[in-house]
Design an enzyme around this catalytic site. Structure first.
Site, short mmCIF file in Angstrom:
data_model
loop_
_atom_site.label_atom_id
_atom_site.label_comp_id
_atom_site.label_asym_id
_atom_site.label_seq_id
_atom_site.Cartn_x
_atom_site.Cartn_y
_atom_site.Cartn_z
N ARG A 92 114.79 52.99 -5.56
CA ARG A 92 115.69 52.29 -4.71
C ARG A 92 116.92 52.72 -4.56
NH1 ARG A 92 112.96 47.28 -3.97
NH2 ARG A 92 113.67 46.28 -2.01
N ARG A 129 107.56 35.82 7.83
CA ARG A 129 106.69 36.21 6.64
C ARG A 129 106.40 34.80 5.74
NH1 ARG A 129 107.86 40.81 2.39
NH2 ARG A 129 109.79 39.89 2.22
N ARG A 159 109.72 33.11 0.92
CA ARG A 159 110.20 33.86 -0.25
C ARG A 159 111.62 33.19 -0.15
NH1 ARG A 159 108.98 40.25 -1.03
NH2 ARG A 159 111.04 40.34 -0.97
#
Ligand code: AP5
Length: 230
Positions: A92, A129, A159
């Protein structure tokens, strides 16, 4: 011998890295390694790693390179990755990418696929999501259907880093720290970018085509691309 597929999936938050990585890993019977999943499991189990990472993850930041590199090194040194792997969420940063090259020394080339999606589509996707609290399966919420996991019937939850303000922060952090990875890898013959702003099935087809095109340039068994190995 079969060429191991050492696949790295790049892309911003919500690009569909996890969706495509699961599919690809199942089809090729190789492990999918998600550093986000490793961290979330550690948070859930109360492990020290989770306690160190939780606040950073909830704020949309990146967990420190040294810790993430140690996690990746340990996981990539296990026996089950010998026939290949799919890495989702690592590297990342350019520091992590340099460390990954070092970990891969003598183990064949990385196949790198970047899934590109515009920011507005990502914010909309992540708002929809939901993840299963039981099995972790991610899905897009359909408001007309009662929200239970399609795989195990578990409860679907948002989340903790999928609220709009944190998603915007994750996108900012991605642009600053992770987008430079595209430059880091793009001159390699083992890199391809795919358009992620289409249906999951269409992205999957483009993704597989990209991997096949890269593998076609590698002599069987060596894991080294023709151009680079010439
Ligand atoms: P991580 O879990 O890796 O999160 P992320 O990179 O932000 O990616 P996401 O999981 O949000 O999205 P995705 O691209 O996998 O998309 P998905 O397939 O789920 O990391 C979380 C945190 O952990 C980081 O913020 C950081 O703090 C820490 N961390 C992890 N690794 C680290 C590292 N190496 N270094 C430092 N810190 C690290 O799809 C998203 C949604 O869209 C789903 O609902 C899905 O159903 C839907 N969808 C998928 N494809 C499509 C499509 N084509 N069209 C429409 N909808 C789609």
């Amino acid at each position: 011998m079969h060429t191991p597929i050492n696949l790295v999936v790049l892309g911003p938050p919500g690009a569909g890295k996890g969706t495509q990585a699961v599919e690809f890993a199942q089809r090729h019977v190789i492990p999918k390694i998600s550093t986000g999943d490793i961290l979330r499991e550690a948070v859930q189990s109360g492990a020290e790693l989770g306690q160190r990472a939780k606040a950073t993850m909830d704020a949309g930041g990146l967990v420190e390179d040294e810790l993430m590199i140690a996690i990746a090194r340990e996981r990539l040194n296990r026996d089950d990755v010998k026939s290949g792997f799919v890495l989702d969420g690592f590297p990342r940063t350019v520091t992590q990418a340099t460390a990954l090259d070092e970990i891969m020394t003598g183990r064949g080339s990385l196949v790198v696929v970047d899934i590109a999606v515009p920011d507005d589509a990502l914010v909309a996707r992540l708002a929809r999501r939901r993840v299963c609290g039981q099995c972790g399966h991610a899905t897009s919420l359909d408001p007309t259907v009662e929200a239970r996991c399609e795989r195990c019937g578990g409860e679907l939850v948002l989340r903790s880093d999928d609220t709009e303000s944190i998603v915007r922060e994750r996108l900012r952090v991605y642009a600053e720290a992770s987008r430079p990875l595209v430059d880091y890898y793009s001159s390699r013959p083992t890199f391809r970018a795919v358009d992620g702003d289409q249906s999951p099935a269409a992205v999957g087809a483009a993704f597989s085509e990209a991997v096949d095109a890269i593998l076609a340039g590698m002599p069987a068994g060596s894991g080294i691309p023709e151009e680079a190995g010439a």
